[in-house]
Design a protein around this motif. Structure first.
Motif, PDB file in Angstrom:
ATOM      1  N   GLY A 578       0.825  -1.200   0.000  1.00  0.00           N
ATOM      2  CA  GLY A 578       0.000   0.000   0.000  1.00  0.00           C
ATOM      3  C   GLY A 578       0.858   1.248   0.000  1.00  0.00           C
ATOM      4  N   TYR A 579       0.294   2.336   0.502  1.00  0.00           N
ATOM      5  CA  TYR A 579       1.000   3.607   0.495  1.00  0.00           C
ATOM      6  C   TYR A 579       2.173   3.591   1.467  1.00  0.00           C
ATOM      7  CZ  TYR A 579      -3.248   5.309  -1.825  1.00  0.00           C
ATOM      8  OH  TYR A 579      -4.289   5.483  -2.674  1.00  0.00           O
ATOM      9  N   GLN A 580       3.267   4.157   1.011  1.00  0.00           N
ATOM     10  CA  GLN A 580       4.434   4.368   1.855  1.00  0.00           C
ATOM     11  C   GLN A 580       4.754   5.848   1.837  1.00  0.00           C
ATOM     12  OE1 GLN A 580       7.684   1.509   1.182  1.00  0.00           O
ATOM     13  NE2 GLN A 580       6.249   0.290  -0.032  1.00  0.00           N
ATOM     14  N   ARG A 581       4.386   6.518   2.923  1.00  0.00           N
ATOM     15  CA  ARG A 581       4.526   7.970   3.038  1.00  0.00           C
ATOM     16  C   ARG A 581       3.842   8.667   1.864  1.00  0.00           C
ATOM     17  NH1 ARG A 581       8.871   5.210   4.473  1.00  0.00           N
ATOM     18  NH2 ARG A 581       9.669   5.275   2.350  1.00  0.00           N
ATOM     19  N   LYS A 582       2.621   8.194   1.597  1.00  0.00           N
ATOM     20  CA  LYS A 582       1.738   8.729   0.564  1.00  0.00           C
ATOM     21  C   LYS A 582       2.334   8.626  -0.843  1.00  0.00           C
ATOM     22  CE  LYS A 582      -1.321  11.463   3.370  1.00  0.00           C
ATOM     23  NZ  LYS A 582      -2.202  12.627   3.452  1.00  0.00           N
ATOM     24  N   ARG A 583       3.055   7.515  -1.077  1.00  0.00           N
ATOM     25  CA  ARG A 583       3.470   7.147  -2.430  1.00  0.00           C
ATOM     26  C   ARG A 583       3.229   5.659  -2.598  1.00  0.00           C
ATOM     27  NH1 ARG A 583       7.651  10.842  -1.151  1.00  0.00           N
ATOM     28  NH2 ARG A 583       7.363  12.755  -2.333  1.00  0.00           N
ATOM     29  N   LEU A 584       2.829   5.279  -3.795  1.00  0.00           N
ATOM     30  CA  LEU A 584       2.579   3.869  -4.098  1.00  0.00           C
ATOM     31  C   LEU A 584       3.666   3.399  -5.044  1.00  0.00           C
ATOM     32  CD1 LEU A 584       0.593   1.529  -3.619  1.00  0.00           C
ATOM     33  CD2 LEU A 584      -0.580   2.222  -5.718  1.00  0.00           C
ATOM     34  N   LEU A 585       4.605   2.641  -4.508  1.00  0.00           N
ATOM     35  CA  LEU A 585       5.774   2.244  -5.286  1.00  0.00           C
ATOM     36  C   LEU A 585       5.479   1.110  -6.250  1.00  0.00           C
ATOM     37  CD1 LEU A 585       8.519   2.415  -2.509  1.00  0.00           C
ATOM     38  CD2 LEU A 585       7.726   4.212  -4.055  1.00  0.00           C
ATOM     39  N   ASN A 586       4.523   0.239  -5.910  1.00  0.00           N
ATOM     40  CA  ASN A 586       4.201  -0.902  -6.759  1.00  0.00           C
ATOM     41  C   ASN A 586       2.684  -1.084  -6.803  1.00  0.00           C
ATOM     42  OD1 ASN A 586       7.012  -2.048  -7.229  1.00  0.00           O
ATOM     43  ND2 ASN A 586       6.923  -2.077  -4.999  1.00  0.00           N
ATOM     44  N   PRO A 587       2.152  -1.462  -7.964  1.00  0.00           N
ATOM     45  CA  PRO A 587       0.700  -1.683  -8.058  1.00  0.00           C
ATOM     46  C   PRO A 587       0.272  -2.912  -7.262  1.00  0.00           C
ATOM     47  CG  PRO A 587       1.785  -2.338 -10.100  1.00  0.00           C
ATOM     48  CD  PRO A 587       2.833  -1.689  -9.254  1.00  0.00           C
ATOM     49  N   ILE A 588      -0.967  -2.888  -6.797  1.00  0.00           N
ATOM     50  CA  ILE A 588      -1.562  -4.010  -6.067  1.00  0.00           C
ATOM     51  C   ILE A 588      -2.765  -4.489  -6.866  1.00  0.00           C
ATOM     52  CG2 ILE A 588      -2.603  -4.752  -3.897  1.00  0.00           C
ATOM     53  CD1 ILE A 588      -1.090  -2.511  -2.515  1.00  0.00           C
ATOM     54  N   SER A 589      -2.736  -5.718  -7.316  1.00  0.00           N
ATOM     55  CA  SER A 589      -3.736  -6.226  -8.249  1.00  0.00           C
ATOM     56  C   SER A 589      -5.145  -6.215  -7.671  1.00  0.00           C
ATOM     57  CB  SER A 589      -3.365  -7.645  -8.691  1.00  0.00           C
ATOM     58  OG  SER A 589      -3.270  -8.512  -7.565  1.00  0.00           O
ATOM     59  N   SER A 590      -5.275  -6.416  -6.386  1.00  0.00           N
ATOM     60  CA  SER A 590      -6.599  -6.488  -5.771  1.00  0.00           C
ATOM     61  C   SER A 590      -7.126  -5.132  -5.341  1.00  0.00           C
ATOM     62  CB  SER A 590      -6.557  -7.422  -4.554  1.00  0.00           C
ATOM     63  OG  SER A 590      -5.592  -6.977  -3.618  1.00  0.00           O
ATOM     64  N   GLY A 591      -6.309  -4.087  -5.425  1.00  0.00           N
ATOM     65  CA  GLY A 591      -6.759  -2.751  -5.087  1.00  0.00           C
ATOM     66  C   GLY A 591      -6.231  -2.255  -3.750  1.00  0.00           C
ATOM     67  N   VAL A 592      -6.261  -0.935  -3.601  1.00  0.00           N
ATOM     68  CA  VAL A 592      -5.870  -0.262  -2.361  1.00  0.00           C
ATOM     69  C   VAL A 592      -7.133   0.240  -1.684  1.00  0.00           C
ATOM     70  CG1 VAL A 592      -4.668   1.721  -1.386  1.00  0.00           C
ATOM     71  CG2 VAL A 592      -3.597   0.405  -3.219  1.00  0.00           C
ATOM     72  N   TYR A 593      -7.247   0.000  -0.384  1.00  0.00           N
ATOM     73  CA  TYR A 593      -8.415   0.436   0.390  1.00  0.00           C
ATOM     74  C   TYR A 593      -8.005   1.606   1.274  1.00  0.00           C
ATOM     75  CZ  TYR A 593     -10.803  -3.770  -1.198  1.00  0.00           C
ATOM     76  OH  TYR A 593     -11.396  -4.742  -1.976  1.00  0.00           O
ATOM     77  N   GLU A 594      -8.420   2.797   0.859  1.00  0.00           N
ATOM     78  CA  GLU A 594      -8.121   3.995   1.640  1.00  0.00           C
ATOM     79  C   GLU A 594      -9.108   4.143   2.793  1.00  0.00           C
ATOM     80  OE1 GLU A 594      -7.796   7.678  -0.397  1.00  0.00           O
ATOM     81  OE2 GLU A 594      -6.120   7.060  -1.675  1.00  0.00           O
ATOM     82  N   CYS A 595      -8.697   4.917   3.791  1.00  0.00           N
ATOM     83  CA  CYS A 595      -9.632   5.290   4.852  1.00  0.00           C
ATOM     84  C   CYS A 595     -10.715   6.190   4.263  1.00  0.00           C
ATOM     85  CB  CYS A 595      -8.886   6.007   5.982  1.00  0.00           C
ATOM     86  SG  CYS A 595      -7.716   4.949   6.874  1.00  0.00           S
ATOM     87  N   ASN A 596     -11.885   6.142   4.823  1.00  0.00           N
ATOM     88  CA  ASN A 596     -13.031   6.842   4.244  1.00  0.00           C
ATOM     89  C   ASN A 596     -13.734   7.694   5.290  1.00  0.00           C
ATOM     90  OD1 ASN A 596     -15.088   4.910   5.548  1.00  0.00           O
ATOM     91  ND2 ASN A 596     -13.776   3.511   4.354  1.00  0.00           N
ATOM     92  N   SER A 597     -14.898   8.225   4.932  1.00  0.00           N
ATOM     93  CA  SER A 597     -15.629   9.136   5.821  1.00  0.00           C
ATOM     94  C   SER A 597     -16.151   8.440   7.072  1.00  0.00           C
ATOM     95  CB  SER A 597     -16.796   9.770   5.063  1.00  0.00           C
ATOM     96  OG  SER A 597     -17.677   8.767   4.564  1.00  0.00           O
ATOM     97  N   LYS A 598     -16.235   7.114   7.064  1.00  0.00           N
ATOM     98  CA  LYS A 598     -16.695   6.386   8.242  1.00  0.00           C
ATOM     99  C   LYS A 598     -15.570   6.150   9.247  1.00  0.00           C
ATOM    100  CE  LYS A 598     -19.528   2.924   7.396  1.00  0.00           C
ATOM    101  NZ  LYS A 598     -20.076   1.678   6.812  1.00  0.00           N
TER     102      LYS A 598
END
Length: 752
Positions: A578-598
């Motif tokens: 996932g993100y490393q200090r707000k950079r994504l060095l490598n793609p993740i095939s299943s997706g990245v799950y960010e924090c949300n409004s909940k």
């Protein structure tokens, strides 16, 4: 009582001075200041050693006048006046006079008592220095001084000037170095006869060094040296060595002997006699950072060819063994192989090794940022507990909502600075030095800073310079493609023809085409969240970070599988997925799950919120002769930098086919993550579940409503990648299509 020098000649025979070369003054060693001796100080003025001058030049008159100024300030000595005695090959001593002398200029011997030996001692007046620091008057050039903390003897070469040297004295030392000081840092000699001091310097090259420097002091021109120049400097006799300029301060330069095991770094004057004459700012011999934009390959070629030329000439002069030799450069700690390679692939590999500190040394960095860094880094550091007050005044006029310049320069607008060390660090507005981005991220959260960790970089490839703004304005079609909807302006440039971009409505969020699709998109009942109350720094406790990793494990993401194969710990896999200090060095095939409004974590400083915060880098829409409209970076972009989302109207696949009958479908992108991930999840469970025919695929169409993402072109070797990111909805039908840099992108380089 005044004693003639002739009566003490036997005493002074063994007191001739020797110069100091490449050591902190061989005639000086430290001692405790509270141990006082009583000495006899005498002047070794002798008619036999006088320099005969037939005609008085202007320089002689000025020198005599300067000596009178200094001598008038040291006219007398009170009893018990403390002096610093500097003798060749002996430790320095703090001594006290035995009696007062009202006319020091005409006094040759000063008698004092030594309480330890109960005897008298004689030293020449040129070996005695006032213990009290120099008072705040204008000390003229050629004044003999002693710097106690450096244990060095030297002459004042420049008087304070607010423009020339920032109100500091420049002192040339007996080891060929030079430094700037305030008047409180050095001590005045009792003897201020410049020529007599030169006569008592045994090393003739040092005498010639001083004579040349002061004779040409009025002829010195502005130096054109730049950080990164490679020059040759004489050291240890007539031997010249390759050095790199690693810093510049007014009239002096800091050089690094990267051929020597000691990796010595010293300051010298720009017109020092130890610089090889052929190296005096010859355009053919310097490794410079050009004022015009230059590609990294050109910069590296300049560096490589210049080093090769210097090495080749040295080998020819010394008839040394030819072959592979390695230079250790302290300024970038990279080994530069000097062996010429036959294949172009090996040459490119060598050039990539030399990509280092020189890459960031742009004219803007050296001329604008570096002086500011010096000023900020000179501020004292006070131990305290960091809070909002540490950044409050520095960020008073800063707003991250409208970014007008290169975002990686924003910290410097808020009184942050670079500490050029190993490793390189950032210095905070409250004068704390942080060497890792993890520490900086925690500092930003602790102080509730307006800055984000995405504005900070830890690599040496990204150059600190403003966004490119030197293109011809007459070809600028639009100032801002987004019409103010983005945090940054997106200029449109066309110097090929008169075409303009397609007419479309600029939007920053997905636009469902009907209410049914909108209801499905906004349904967040299945959306999970974290209960972190900080910036999600502890990934073991953050449900969103853990979901990104667990989904990658379920769907056999290659990189995650490799980590499991190597038996990495769960904490390490969470940290590197996932993100490393707000950079994504490598793609993740299943997706990245960010924090949300909940989620209950911090909205701005959460380390798992990036795509939802919008565009922050400067890109330009331009017309290419071959590919048509495309996007390019206006400043350097580190690997893993978020570019933008692909935004458009959300349609079902059938609606997309229907629309394609009446308009071009080149801007339609399928959201096909459902079948891919669903299939792998089913296989992981081992269940035979039939494909759900009701799972209707969706497409994003950027024809009528879109953003700048519609203009990214295709490439066989792309420098970016598309990443599925889930924010408000975890429904696999509705991933956000985010674009990230796959490699480091240089300013002016196209992104595709």
């Amino acid at each position: 009582m005044v004693t003639s020098l002739k009566n003490t000649k036997g005493i002074t025979d063994d007191l001739s001075s020797s110069s100091v070369f490449d050591t902190p003054c061989s005639s000086v060693s430290s001692t405790s200041p509270d141990k006082q001796d009583v000495v006899i100080v005498l002047d070794d003025d002798n008619a036999e050693n006088d320099i005969k001058i037939d005609k008085h030049s202007i320089t002689d008159i000025i020198e005599k006048y300067d000596n009178l100024i200094v001598n008038s300030l040291i006219e007398k000595l009170e009893i018990n006046t403390e002096l610093i005695i500097v003798k060749p090959n002996l430790p320095i001593r703090i001594c006290a006079t035995a009696k007062a002398y009202s006319n020091l200029q005409d006094t040759h011997i000063i008698m004092v008592l030594n309480p330890r030996l109960s005897t008298s001692e004689c030293v020449t007046k040129r070996q005695a220095y006032i213990h009290e620091p120099c008072p705040s008057f204008d000390v003229p050039i050629r004044t003999r001084v002693f710097h106690r903390s450096l244990s060095l003897l030297g002459f004042v070469f420049e008087m304070p000037c607010p423009i020339k040297n920032q109100n500091r004295y420049l002192v040339l030392y007996d080891n060929f170095t030079a430094n700037y000081h305030s008047h409180l840092e050095f001590h005045l000699c009792l003897c201020q006869d410049f020529r007599r001091h030169l006569l008592n310097i045994d090393y003739k090259e040092l005498r010639a060094h001083y004579q040349d420097a002061f004779q040409n002091s009025n002829k010195i021109k502005q130096s054109n040296y730049m950080i990164g120049n490679i020059i040759r400097v004489r050291k240890f006799g007539n031997q010249y060595h390759n050095v790199r300029i690693i810093d510049i301060d007014c009239s002096i330069i800091k050089i690094c002997f990267f051929e020597r095991k000691s990796k010595k770094e010293i300051w010298i004057h720009t017109n020092s006699s130890i610089i090889e004459p052929s190296q005096q700012i010859s355009q053919s011999t310097k490794l410079s950072i050009p004022l015009s934009p230059q590609t990294p390959t050109e910069e590296l070629n300049n560096s490589y060819s210049d080093l090769s030329r210097l090495r080749k000439r040295k080998d020819q002069n010394s008839n040394a063994n030819k072959g592979a030799k390695k230079l250790r450069d302290r300024s970038n700690t990279k080994q530069l192989s000097m062996q010429h390679q036959q294949s172009s692939s090996t040459s490119n590999e060598q050039l990539s090794i030399t990509t280092c500190r020189t890459n960031i040394l742009t004219p803007y960095y050296t001329n604008i940022l570096l002086p500011k860094f010096r000023m900020l880094n000179a501020l004292p550091s006070i131990s305290h507990k960091c809070s909002r007050q540490c950044v409050l005044s520095a960020e008073e006029h800063f707003s991250p909502r409208k970014i007008q310049t290169n975002p990686f320069l924003l910290p410097f607008e808020c009184n942050w600075s670079i500490v050029d060390s190993k490793p390189r660090g950032y210095r905070t507005p409250c004068c704390q030095i942080l060497y890792s981005l993890d520490d900086i991220e925690q500092y930003l959260y602790r102080t509730q800073s307006k800055l984000s960790i995405k504005f900070f970089i830890d690599g040496v490839l990204t150059r600190f310079q403003p966004s490119i703004d030197d293109y011809d304005k007459k070809f600028l079609i639009l100032n801002d493609l987004s019409n103010g909807h983005e945090n940054v302006k997106i200029p449109v440039y066309n110097d090929i023809d008169n075409d303009r971009p397609d007419n479309f409505n600029y939007i920053t969020k997905i636009r469902p085409i009907d209410n049914r699709i909108a209801a499905a998109l906004n349904d967040n009942n299945a959306t999970s969240c974290c209960d972190c109350i900080d910036n999600c720094n502890d990934r073991m406790k953050c449900a969103c970070f853990r979901k990104t990793l667990s989904q990658a494990q379920i769907n056999h993401d290659p990189l995650v599988m490799e980590k499991e194969k190597n038996r990495y710990t769960l904490a390490y896999m969470l940290k590197t997925t996932g993100y490393q200090r707000k950079r994504l060095l490598n793609p993740i095939s299943s997706g990245v799950y960010e924090c949300n409004s909940k989620c209950s974590c911090h909205r701005e400083h959460c380390s798992n919120r990036l795509v939802q915060q919008g565009l922050f880098v400067h890109l330009q829409l331009f017309k290419d002769k071959v590919k048509g409209w495309g996007l390019r970076a206006l400043h350097d972009l580190p690997r893993g930098t978020f570019l933008c989302q692909y935004i458009g109207e959300l349609l079902t696949s059938d609606q997309g086919h229907e629309r394609a009958q009446s308009m071009d479908d080149k801007y339609q992108t399928s959201l096909d993550l459902v079948k891919q991930v669903h299939y792998e999840i089913n296989n992981e469970g081992g269940d035979d579940i039939d494909d759900d025919d009701d799972d209707e695929p969706y497409v994003v169409d950027g024809s009528l409503f879109s953003n700048l993402g519609k203009y990214f072109n295709h490439a066989c070797e792309p420098n970016m990648f598309i990443q599925n990111v889930f924010i408000e909805s975890h429904d696999l039908h509705f991933p956000n299509l985010a674009l990230f840099t796959r490699t480091h992108v240089k300013a002016g380089q196209g992104i595709n």
